[in-house]
Design an enzyme around this catalytic site. Structure first.
Site, PDB file in Angstrom:
ATOM      1  N   MET A  52       0.830  -1.194   0.000  1.00  0.00           N
ATOM      2  CA  MET A  52       0.000   0.000   0.000  1.00  0.00           C
ATOM      3  C   MET A  52       0.868   1.250   0.000  1.00  0.00           C
ATOM      4  SD  MET A  52      -3.167  -0.952  -0.093  1.00  0.00           S
ATOM      5  CE  MET A  52      -2.572  -2.256  -1.148  1.00  0.00           C
ATOM      6  N   CYS A  53       0.246   2.371   0.113  1.00  0.00           N
ATOM      7  CA  CYS A  53       0.919   3.663   0.059  1.00  0.00           C
ATOM      8  C   CYS A  53       0.692   4.411   1.370  1.00  0.00           C
ATOM      9  CB  CYS A  53       0.379   4.497  -1.101  1.00  0.00           C
ATOM     10  SG  CYS A  53       0.358   3.615  -2.690  1.00  0.00           S
ATOM     11  N   ARG A  54       1.308   5.559   1.490  1.00  0.00           N
ATOM     12  CA  ARG A  54       1.086   6.479   2.604  1.00  0.00           C
ATOM     13  C   ARG A  54       0.820   7.853   2.001  1.00  0.00           C
ATOM     14  NH1 ARG A  54      -0.049   3.905   7.034  1.00  0.00           N
ATOM     15  NH2 ARG A  54      -1.215   3.016   5.301  1.00  0.00           N
ATOM     16  N   ASN A  73      -5.024   5.511  -1.225  1.00  0.00           N
ATOM     17  CA  ASN A  73      -4.247   4.405  -0.679  1.00  0.00           C
ATOM     18  C   ASN A  73      -5.181   3.212  -0.598  1.00  0.00           C
ATOM     19  OD1 ASN A  73      -2.440   2.719   0.759  1.00  0.00           O
ATOM     20  ND2 ASN A  73      -3.371   3.369   2.693  1.00  0.00           N
TER      21      ASN A  73
END
Length: 279
Positions: A1-3, A113
């Site tokens: 995932m991302c931030r 996200n």
């Protein structure tokens, strides 16, 4: 995932948010504590609004955020009252500049996200639902950008919560038709330069983390020993983050499941969110 991180408030230098705090977003690109991956090194992007321009500025790169000297230089010399920052951990789509968030159309910014489960099964149908006049603006291959243009098709510029609800509703309807019982997972931020909207929702109610800061006056009362540090922070400063920054316990409030927040001049609220099922 991302931030990701979104700021709204009195103008502030980007570096004071992106680099200065303990466990800053740049630190999270290497050492995330709450993300699905510890490292978010598949590129980054920032989008910011300033006076006298019709559209926000955007800077995106496939370099890891922790290693990009241009990002450090730019953020040290850019002041903005509203900006987005995103560090990427790619899932399924290639590492290329056109796949880095945030995405921009006119005055609007968008970042995400999460993921669409079974995207390959429904991507064609989602693409055909995009207004043909908007479709030509899609430059990358991510689910995030596709959802952005679906939301624009469904009226993002007039009613963001309804447009996002219709977008996720379509994703869920098509996903379940193809046997995917939990099609959507994610947090979304979008803005027109005046107001910030942030959404937290997943099909199974186990969404990626999302937080917002307590008001700055509250923080000064809670942490009198940090008053000198907090004195330089504007009373109206609001941060929405995938993962808390700083080192003040109790400074952050988790956004509840199936909720969206709105921050703007004279407006600050949390409201329930539910997808609108596609016909």
């Amino acid at each position: 995932m991302c931030r990701w991180l979104a700021y709204w408030g009195s103008p502030i230098r980007l570096t004071d948010v992106l680099y200065t705090p303990v466990h800053s977003l740049i630190d999270q690109s290497l050492h995330s504590k709450l993300g699905a991956e510890t490292t978010n090194g598949d590129g980054f992007g920032i989008g910011w609004y300033d006076e006298g321009t019709d559209a926000p500025g955007v800077f995106r790169s496939t370099e890891p955020a922790w290693n990009d000297t241009n990002l450090r230089e730019l953020s040290a010399h850019t002041t903005s009252p509203l900006f987005f920052a995103h560090i990427r951990a790619a899932i399924g789509s290639s590492v290329q500049q056109t796949n880095c968030h945030p995405f921009r159309h006119g005055r609007w910014l968008w970042m995400h996200n999460g993921f669409i489960d079974g995207l390959t099964d429904i991507k064609r149908d989602l693409a055909f639902a995009v207004d043909p006049a908007l479709y030509l603006n899609i430059g990358g291959t991510t689910d995030t950008e596709l959802m952005f243009y679906l939301a624009l098709t469904f009226g993002l510029e007039d009613d963001p919560p309804s447009a996002v609800a219709r977008t996720i509703g379509l994703v869920e309807t098509l996903g379940r038709e193809h046997g995917h019982q939990s099609p959507f997972q994610g947090t979304i931020a979008t803005s027109d330069g005046e107001t910030l909207w942030a959404f937290r929702y997943s099909s199974v109610g186990q969404t990626r983390s999302l937080y917002f800061n307590r008001s700055v006056p509250q923080l000064r009362d809670l942490f009198p020993d940090r008053a000198a540090r907090l004195e330089s922070v504007a009373d109206d400063a609001r941060l929405v983050v995938s993962e808390p920054v700083g080192d003040l316990p109790g400074a952050w409030i988790e956004v509840p499941e199936a909720t969206y927040g709105v921050v703007g001049k004279g407006r600050e609220e949390l409201l329930p969110f539910a997808p609108q099922a596609a016909a």
